[in-house]
Write an enzyme that holds these catalytic residues in place. Sequence first.
Site, short mmCIF file in Angstrom:
data_model
loop_
_atom_site.label_atom_id
_atom_site.label_comp_id
_atom_site.label_asym_id
_atom_site.label_seq_id
_atom_site.Cartn_x
_atom_site.Cartn_y
_atom_site.Cartn_z
N GLU A 76 36.53 40.95 -82.22
CA GLU A 76 36.31 40.30 -80.93
C GLU A 76 37.00 38.94 -80.84
O GLU A 76 37.60 38.61 -79.81
CB GLU A 76 34.81 40.12 -80.68
CG GLU A 76 34.50 39.46 -79.35
CD GLU A 76 33.02 39.15 -79.19
OE1 GLU A 76 32.60 38.93 -78.05
OE2 GLU A 76 32.31 39.11 -80.20
N ASP A 77 36.93 38.14 -81.90
CA ASP A 77 37.33 36.74 -81.81
C ASP A 77 38.61 36.39 -82.55
O ASP A 77 39.01 35.22 -82.54
CB ASP A 77 36.20 35.84 -82.35
CG ASP A 77 34.95 35.92 -81.49
OD1 ASP A 77 35.09 36.26 -80.31
OD2 ASP A 77 33.85 35.67 -82.01
#
Length: 712
Positions: A76-77
């Site tokens: 996600e990051d």
Amino acid sequence: MIPADDLVELVRAYNPKTNEKLIREAYDFGLQMHEGQFRHSGEPYFTHPIEVAAILTEQQLDDATIITALLHDTIEDTKASYGEVSARFGEEVAMLVDGVTKLTNLQLASSETKQAENFRKLFMAMSKDLRVILVKLADRLHNMRTIRAMRPQKQVVKARETMDIYAPLAGRMGMQSMREELEDLAFKVLNPEGRASIMRRFITLQKETGDVVERITNDVTTELDKADITASVIGRAKKPYSIWRKMQEKDQGFSRLSDIYGFRIITQTENDCYRVLGAIHQRWRAVPGRFKDYISQPKSNGYRSIHTTVSGRDGRRVEVQIRTRQMHDVAETGVAAHWSYRDGVRGENPFAVDPARWIRSLTEQFDSEEDHADFLEAVKLEMYQDQVFCFSPKGDVVKLPRGATPIDFAYAIHTRIGNACVGAKIDHIRVPLWTRIKNGQSVEIITAHGQMPQATWLDVATTGKAKSAIRRALRAQDHERFVKLGYELARAAFHHVGKRPTEKVLDMAARQLRLDDRETLLARLGSAELNAHEVVEAVYPELTPDEREEVSADRAVIGLSPDQNLQRAPCCDPLPGERIVGITYRGKGVVAHAIDCENLSHFEDQPERWMDLHWQTGKHKAVYGATIDLTIANDAGVLGRICSLIGEHKANIADLEFTDRKPDFFRLLVHVELRDTEHLHSLMLALQAESEVAAIERHRDPSRATPTVQPE
């Protein structure tokens, strides 16, 4: 930041056969991916995944779960991809990381409809692999431990979400210690004054009475030694939020609250549990109604323990939980115990619930719920439940939430029994259907052929399953009556505007209102979920007043200079409400095209001639031409009715052009003058509703010439 060596040691302490190399590789990969990222507190971001992994080692989970914790934010990051994680750490870990990512993106504390849909997605993710939610719960626990670094408003949002969703979910999964900590951390944010008050009273109580926990622990140990029972005694004061909740539920002050201390007695065998119970009850007086045997009747999440409350020293009530070591492991970690390791071997805890069976039992009743509100209510009822056990006349055990009634019991047996219920007996005595069932009672349901559920039962039932079944039955009963009533309401409403609610009209209204069919539309109209005005407006919006401010023709378009003249391109006939582009011509002329006009491609190599234009908002005059391609029945009076309908919609017919004539159908182009795209849409909708209209669409002719302006 916990070093990789220390994390590996935490895993190796319970799993000597752990894949140290893979855990170290995941550690290094996560550290590399999160390099340069920081938390709100200013710490390196990777401290968070490490702490999440450390929390999961306390539950002695498998390597795949620990590695997932280290990598749970990478997809996600960071620039890491699913494929890269899969290639390095295996498909199992990649799927778990992807599952956690999807859960992170769910906004569970959103509007009711969105929240219900996200709860569906949450349960779907859990059903694929329950370890996904274990990582998410550990993730939330560490975030709550460090929540003070967030903005105050964000703290409240996260704390409320934790209290409403994650803490009950942890409890429903049997992870009591995690639930208690999540609740207390959220309580600290949501009601700091209340928590501080509880803590101050605790300190005052300890000053007045001394160390009560140590004294009672010594008393219990002495009694167990006398009975020659080997067991460990653990005493503790209950968490501030647990005490606060009891004060609210019982409407009592702190000084009147009795059982603020809890004790756990961990034995070697199940037989010893009952011997301990005997020793405790011989020494101290049991409090009536406070005994529960979850060993003989376990909870659905695998929880087993004997609960009793006794009057201890100085008459102070003390809650005692008695269980074996294996039962204690499940009581602390719940469903997570299924994956736990000891000495490198997957835990074969006989009390750990099979996750697949557990999640299936939790979700099976939700699958039938189509209504968002019903689904959400069913989920929350199940998550917050505390069980009681009762018996059928045949001696079968039925588990129900606390506060359940005979109606809940009937539907727990079978929906058919619930629907036909006319009465109930508890312990062979006839009782009202709203009676609350207590532990150990025998319940018998009296049924009658032809009986149907009553609307008042919704106020009596407590389980999601019973409420859902009652609503379905009530809807089925009322459906036919509502359809008939709905048609009468529709007929009157359409008659009021000079129209008839034909099947075609009602079908179109259903489509416009995003309903399944006209029968659903009429049923909702009859049950007052829709009003007749909405139904008429869905098909004939032009018959309702338009109170917008009128826009004059000389300021209809924004983006022109004062000396520029605008003309609409006849190839696309753009209407107010459509996105438009201007093409400049010599002599200050500008021709407006619809943004999707094919002829704009002729000007792609002349970007200097393009102008950004848009229509003024408001109510335009009906002076903008558009063409409708219409196929109608070749019957007497049909064309006249079509023209009249166009006039009723305040649209002027500029020209009619027949393009095809058949014995049974005519095809024609109708050139009309309209206000905007909304006007066009409502007119076409009304024409389509006419039974004599076979086909209708907007007509555009790219071959039509540009207006007579001088090219540049």
